[in-house]
Design an enzyme around this catalytic site. Sequence first.
Site, mmCIF file in Angstrom:
data_model
loop_
_atom_site.group_PDB
_atom_site.id
_atom_site.type_symbol
_atom_site.label_atom_id
_atom_site.label_comp_id
_atom_site.label_asym_id
_atom_site.label_seq_id
_atom_site.Cartn_x
_atom_site.Cartn_y
_atom_site.Cartn_z
ATOM 1 N N ARG A 164 23.840 -5.906 -3.619
ATOM 2 C CA ARG A 164 22.550 -6.326 -3.102
ATOM 3 C C ARG A 164 21.880 -5.292 -2.214
ATOM 4 N NH1 ARG A 164 22.500 -11.870 0.071
ATOM 5 N NH2 ARG A 164 23.546 -12.461 -1.861
ATOM 6 N N HIS B 42 19.624 -11.428 -14.001
ATOM 7 C CA HIS B 42 19.624 -11.604 -12.548
ATOM 8 C C HIS B 42 19.482 -13.088 -12.200
ATOM 9 C CE1 HIS B 42 19.452 -9.614 -8.656
ATOM 10 N NE2 HIS B 42 18.431 -10.359 -8.289
ATOM 11 N N TYR C 22 -0.903 -13.744 -13.323
ATOM 12 C CA TYR C 22 -2.168 -13.009 -13.417
ATOM 13 C C TYR C 22 -1.967 -11.499 -13.578
ATOM 14 C CZ TYR C 22 -4.063 -17.373 -11.550
ATOM 15 O OH TYR C 22 -4.394 -18.686 -11.345
#
Length: 762
Positions: A41, A87, A131
């Site tokens: 991470r 993921h 968008y």
Amino acid sequence: MSKSQTPPDSGDDSSGIEPVDLKKALEERYLAYALSTIMHRALPDVRDGMKPVHRRIVHAMRLLRLNPDQRFAKCASIVGEVMGKFHPHGDQSIYDALVRLAQPFSVRYPLVDGQGNFGNIDGDNAAAMRYTEARMTVAATDLLSGITEDAVDFRPTYNEENEEPTVLPGAFPNLLANGSTGIAVGMATSIPPHNVAELAKACLHLIDHPDCTVEDLLTKDPHPEDADENMVRGPDFPTGGIIVDRWPSIVEAYRTGRGSFRVRAKWTVEDQGRGTWQIVVTEIPYGVQKAKLIEKIAELLMARKLPLLEDVRDESAEDVRVVLVPKSRTVDPAILMESLFKLSELENRFPLNMNVLSRGRVPNVLSLKEALQQWLDHRKEVLVRRSKHRLAEIERRLEILGGYLIAYLNIDEVIRIIREEDEPKPVMMVRWNLTDTQAEAILNLRLRALRKLEEFEIKTEFDTLTKEKAQIEALLASDAKQWKTIRWEVEKLRDRFGSHTDLGRRRTQFADAPEHDESHIQQAMIEKEPITVVVSEKGWLRALKGHLAEFDGLAFKEGDKLKLAFHAQTTDKILVLTTGGKFYTIGADRLPGGRGHGEPIRIIVDMENDQDIVTAFVHDPERRLLVASHEGYGFVVPEGEVAANTRKGKQVMNVKTPDEAARCLPVTGDHVAIVGENRKLLVFPLAQIPEMTRGKGVRLQRYKDGGVSDIKTFEIDKGLTWTDSAGRAFVKGRADLVEWTGDRAAAGRMVPKGFPRTGKFG
């Protein structure tokens, strides 16, 4: 009532509950969590500079064929692909990582080409993923170059339905080019972005000189003509700015892998005509949100902490343009900016902590040389693996081409066997000693491939591949040839991201921080206003607005009264001398206001309880002071040497009980007049008093009992003056003072007629 819930019976004599040591269990679980955070991470891999989420995003975009020359795809589909296959975390965290890779103000070399609203430098968020659209950039394709050629290892994904790369081939030095930040358990990383052309030049030098030092990989003075000849000069932030660190600290940071870089905004003075001007900030430090920066400056302006600044305006469009309007045309622009650098994020420090995963496994803090060397070692490993993969492909192809050539030489017999034999494959393998692969390839030949031209092309391809095979085998056998190939790749990288390109041109510049008087900068951060400083007998301080002409109307606590009062400005420093011989420095702007009776000095500074205030006055570092104790010892000290930087003050005069500091006055003239409590006056040259920075001093006047009543410095040619209780002024010239003139440490003679009964010069 709720039912009692107990563990099910295990069916044997045991209770089914396994006892576990709490300490051991916590250690194991916390260690597992820490390792997971560090490895999967927070820390980037030194080889490709990526954390798992970024690697998975780029890999998913490759699978979606979102190359720089292809169409854009909705970010929602990219996020869905990453989340569904690679993921298993929240979609928003994946989208945030994707957005950051596309922001030109967040990463020096964007890996994602975004279309739509991807946020801005003001701190506004990107539009929703439904968008926005994205595809990869050239830098991202460089990172993936050769991934289909067995360049890296793959591992199963979280659900074992797909595979993902453990690391990317990394033909682009992403770790240092784009930097990285992250916080793990017990460790963190912070790497600033750098210029790729400079990194490439440093890598070329490292390939040619493997034993070089970190200093050898740095360039202090830039090349006057060709910027691509510069090695690493320092970070190159996407938002520009100016690094004002000294060169030794930059070298030390890169040598140890730990340090920081002091970054300032870039600004210019814009002439407005008729003597007026304004400051325009065009670049701000990396990681600073422009909207919050302007908001902070506005708050400082409202709090009257920026007295030299009149207004701040944001006139930015696509580029940064922050306008700072000065209070007046007489303001020094450099002093104004220094005050802003101290109080706002127009200057900040970017930390360097090159803590990365070496070979994807071991967390290590690396130097610049070690980071570059490990990237080059990775590129060499990728080169070897790709070469071996290509060699295997060539060998397979040559095997097939060899079978084709046998078939063309015996085409009639091949056709006969295929037509007449039930199992032609084993017959051909026995007849011409063919391999299974060759026989299968011959059987799969199309009739149109039997033309004469095709035979010629096969022979040409066979010769070409044979030559390429020899070259690859020579490459794999020679370490020098491998490094020569890597050098060629790095040179291509430097040319592609060189200083002649808009993306490759260095943005962050270097300069020395201008030297300014610290007091001038401190004054620039305080609103200059007239005040009257009031000190009471019991040590209470306050500052009244304006310069008061009369002090009779001042109110004090019961039993307290006025000790002294004087005029000052809020930008002044106030010096306070105590009976213990200590000087304290208090900023006039820090004094309590005129409402009430003020505050005790012991709240403002760390003054001992058994000491009292002797005097207080406005600090003038150009003056000299004469300090004297009650027993008649004293010396001259430069006023600049008595200013204290802390609450504890500065010990200047050494006194022992029952003696104490009694007098302090500015030195003017060439003679000293001192009068004791026994009313004896002594006049002697000032030159007989030594100048010291600390000590007990020398004897000024000798007494059988009592001590100093008053002391004064004057010019002997102008005479000694005093004022009696009736307000009459007396002047004694050189001739009149012959009777009292002597040497230091004498007893003196009784004061002349008309000297005040108070024993003071007035």
